[in-house]
Design a protein around this motif. Structure first.
Motif, short mmCIF file in Angstrom:
data_model
loop_
_atom_site.label_atom_id
_atom_site.label_comp_id
_atom_site.label_asym_id
_atom_site.label_seq_id
_atom_site.Cartn_x
_atom_site.Cartn_y
_atom_site.Cartn_z
N ARG A 43 0.81 -1.22 0.00
CA ARG A 43 0.00 0.00 0.00
C ARG A 43 0.85 1.27 0.00
O ARG A 43 0.32 2.36 0.25
N LEU A 44 2.13 1.16 -0.28
CA LEU A 44 3.02 2.31 -0.22
C LEU A 44 3.32 2.88 -1.60
O LEU A 44 3.47 2.13 -2.57
N THR A 45 3.45 4.20 -1.68
CA THR A 45 4.00 4.82 -2.87
C THR A 45 5.51 4.63 -2.85
O THR A 45 6.09 4.21 -1.83
N LYS A 46 6.19 4.95 -3.94
CA LYS A 46 7.64 4.81 -3.96
C LYS A 46 8.30 5.78 -2.99
O LYS A 46 9.33 5.47 -2.37
N ALA A 47 7.70 6.97 -2.82
CA ALA A 47 8.22 7.91 -1.83
C ALA A 47 8.13 7.31 -0.43
O ALA A 47 9.04 7.44 0.39
N GLU A 48 7.03 6.63 -0.15
CA GLU A 48 6.85 6.00 1.16
C GLU A 48 7.77 4.81 1.34
O GLU A 48 8.14 4.46 2.47
N THR A 49 8.18 4.19 0.24
CA THR A 49 9.15 3.10 0.32
C THR A 49 10.51 3.64 0.75
O THR A 49 11.22 3.02 1.55
N TRP A 50 10.91 4.81 0.22
CA TRP A 50 12.14 5.45 0.70
C TRP A 50 12.02 5.79 2.19
O TRP A 50 12.98 5.62 2.95
N GLU A 51 10.86 6.26 2.59
CA GLU A 51 10.65 6.60 4.00
C GLU A 51 10.75 5.36 4.88
O GLU A 51 11.30 5.40 5.99
N LEU A 52 10.21 4.24 4.40
CA LEU A 52 10.31 2.99 5.16
C LEU A 52 11.76 2.57 5.33
O LEU A 52 12.16 2.11 6.41
N ALA A 53 12.57 2.73 4.29
CA ALA A 53 13.99 2.42 4.40
C ALA A 53 14.65 3.28 5.47
O ALA A 53 15.46 2.79 6.27
N GLN A 54 14.28 4.56 5.52
CA GLN A 54 14.87 5.45 6.52
C GLN A 54 14.45 5.04 7.93
O GLN A 54 15.26 5.03 8.85
N ARG A 55 13.18 4.70 8.10
CA ARG A 55 12.70 4.29 9.42
C ARG A 55 13.29 2.95 9.84
O ARG A 55 13.47 2.68 11.02
N THR A 56 13.62 2.13 8.86
CA THR A 56 14.14 0.79 9.15
C THR A 56 15.60 0.82 9.56
O THR A 56 16.00 0.18 10.54
N GLY A 57 16.43 1.53 8.81
CA GLY A 57 17.87 1.49 9.06
C GLY A 57 18.55 2.84 9.08
O GLY A 57 19.78 2.91 9.07
N GLY A 58 17.77 3.92 9.08
CA GLY A 58 18.36 5.25 9.16
C GLY A 58 19.01 5.69 7.86
O GLY A 58 18.87 5.07 6.81
N ASP A 59 19.76 6.78 7.96
CA ASP A 59 20.40 7.37 6.78
C ASP A 59 21.35 6.39 6.09
O ASP A 59 21.46 6.36 4.86
N GLU A 60 22.05 5.59 6.88
CA GLU A 60 23.02 4.66 6.31
C GLU A 60 22.34 3.64 5.41
O GLU A 60 22.85 3.29 4.33
N ALA A 113 12.96 7.47 -9.47
CA ALA A 113 13.38 8.87 -9.43
C ALA A 113 12.26 9.76 -8.88
O ALA A 113 12.51 10.67 -8.07
N LYS A 114 11.04 9.52 -9.32
CA LYS A 114 9.89 10.30 -8.85
C LYS A 114 9.72 10.15 -7.34
O LYS A 114 9.49 11.12 -6.61
N GLY A 115 9.82 8.90 -6.86
CA GLY A 115 9.68 8.66 -5.44
C GLY A 115 10.77 9.33 -4.63
O GLY A 115 10.51 9.90 -3.57
N TRP A 116 12.01 9.28 -5.15
CA TRP A 116 13.12 9.93 -4.46
C TRP A 116 12.91 11.43 -4.38
O TRP A 116 13.12 12.04 -3.33
N GLU A 117 12.48 12.03 -5.49
CA GLU A 117 12.27 13.48 -5.52
C GLU A 117 11.20 13.90 -4.52
O GLU A 117 11.36 14.89 -3.80
N GLU A 118 10.10 13.14 -4.48
CA GLU A 118 9.02 13.46 -3.56
C GLU A 118 9.45 13.31 -2.10
O GLU A 118 9.09 14.12 -1.25
N TRP A 119 10.23 12.26 -1.83
CA TRP A 119 10.61 11.99 -0.44
C TRP A 119 11.76 12.87 0.03
O TRP A 119 11.75 13.38 1.16
N SER A 120 12.75 13.07 -0.83
CA SER A 120 13.98 13.74 -0.40
C SER A 120 13.87 15.26 -0.36
O SER A 120 14.76 15.93 0.14
N GLY A 121 12.76 15.79 -0.88
CA GLY A 121 12.60 17.24 -0.92
C GLY A 121 12.75 17.91 0.44
O GLY A 121 13.32 19.00 0.55
N SER A 122 12.27 17.23 1.48
CA SER A 122 12.35 17.78 2.83
C SER A 122 13.45 17.13 3.65
O SER A 122 13.54 17.35 4.85
#
Length: 245
Positions: free
Chosen positions: A179-196, A233-242
């Protein structure tokens, strides 16, 4: 989606097998599984896909994930590789043949590999049965996807029932990205293992349908033009903007 804290105590005593291609989605799912299950194994499939670069990435990603967290190193077990050339022989699609990516009269893109996820989960279930794992994890998504019918939630719920009946054993199919967008998939990666972990997903995984692992972008490797690259790329742009990336 089940939150980490809600599932941790139950999953600690369970084993999971992750369909792991070396791409963004499966790598994110692997991190997700390592946070939840006491033992996690992986399985990859070589079916003659054009984007063989993802299979080359697998080993490096696994190595770096083991080094990232002591808990992940402790839980990450055996990696299984299957050779399934017959799928490439019968698929007749743009992911296994050198042809231009386009939409067919059915409305599906010609990157659809008929039966791929059904076969992958069936073979994974056979491995899981022998390895004492009851949970299968896949990166299928019904939100940001190309309309592949074997990525739909209803398809996989039906398959879960079939596999459990066929093996006469409890089998659970987990699809944390469903149920996740690609932007939310990037966010899940961040919540899972942080910036690294985000950096690992960005710089070490491969998603490009064309197998381009020569051109690097802000969102990772790829041709930048195929549907997989555009979505990533679209998901990264949406997620990384902030974010600070």
């Amino acid at each position: 989606m089940t939150e980490f804290s809600d599932f941790a105590s139950a999953g600690r005593d369970m084993a999971a097998l992750v369909l792991f291609s070396g791409g963004q989605d499966s790598t994110t799912c692997l991190g997700w599984a390592l946070e939840r299950f006491g033992r996690v194994e992986t399985v990859g499939v070589d079916y003659g896909q054009r984007h063989q670069a993802e299979l080359v990435c697998r080993g490096k990603v696994l190595e770096k994930m083991r080094a990232m967290k002591p808990l992940w190193a402790e839980r990450l077990g055996e990696d299984h590789m299957l050779s399934l050339p017959v799928l490439g022989e019968v698929a007749d699609c743009a992911l296994t043949d050198e042809r231009r990516i386009a939409f067919e009269s059915s409305g599906l893109p010609n990157t659809f590999v008929p039966g791929r996820n059904l076969l992958f989960f069936t073979l994974a279930a056979a491995i899981a049965y022998r390895r004492g794992a009851r949970v299968l994890v896949g990166g299928m998504c019904e939100t940001d996807y190309s309309g592949y019918p074997d990525c739909r939630d209803n398809t996989l719920k039906s398959l879960q029932v079939t596999l459990a009946l066929g093996l006469d054993a409890p089998i659970i199919l987990e699809t944390p990205l469903m149920r996740l967008t690609k932007a939310e998939t990037w966010e899940l990666a961040q919540r899972t293992g942080g910036d690294e972990f985000v950096k690992l997903v960005r710089d070490e995984t491969h998603t490009c349908y064309m197998g381009d692992h020569e051109h690097h972008h802000a969102w990772g490797w790829g041709c930048g033009e195929c549907p997989a690259c555009r979505l990533r790329a679209k998901g990264w742009e949406e997620w990384s903007g902030s974010k600070r990336f």
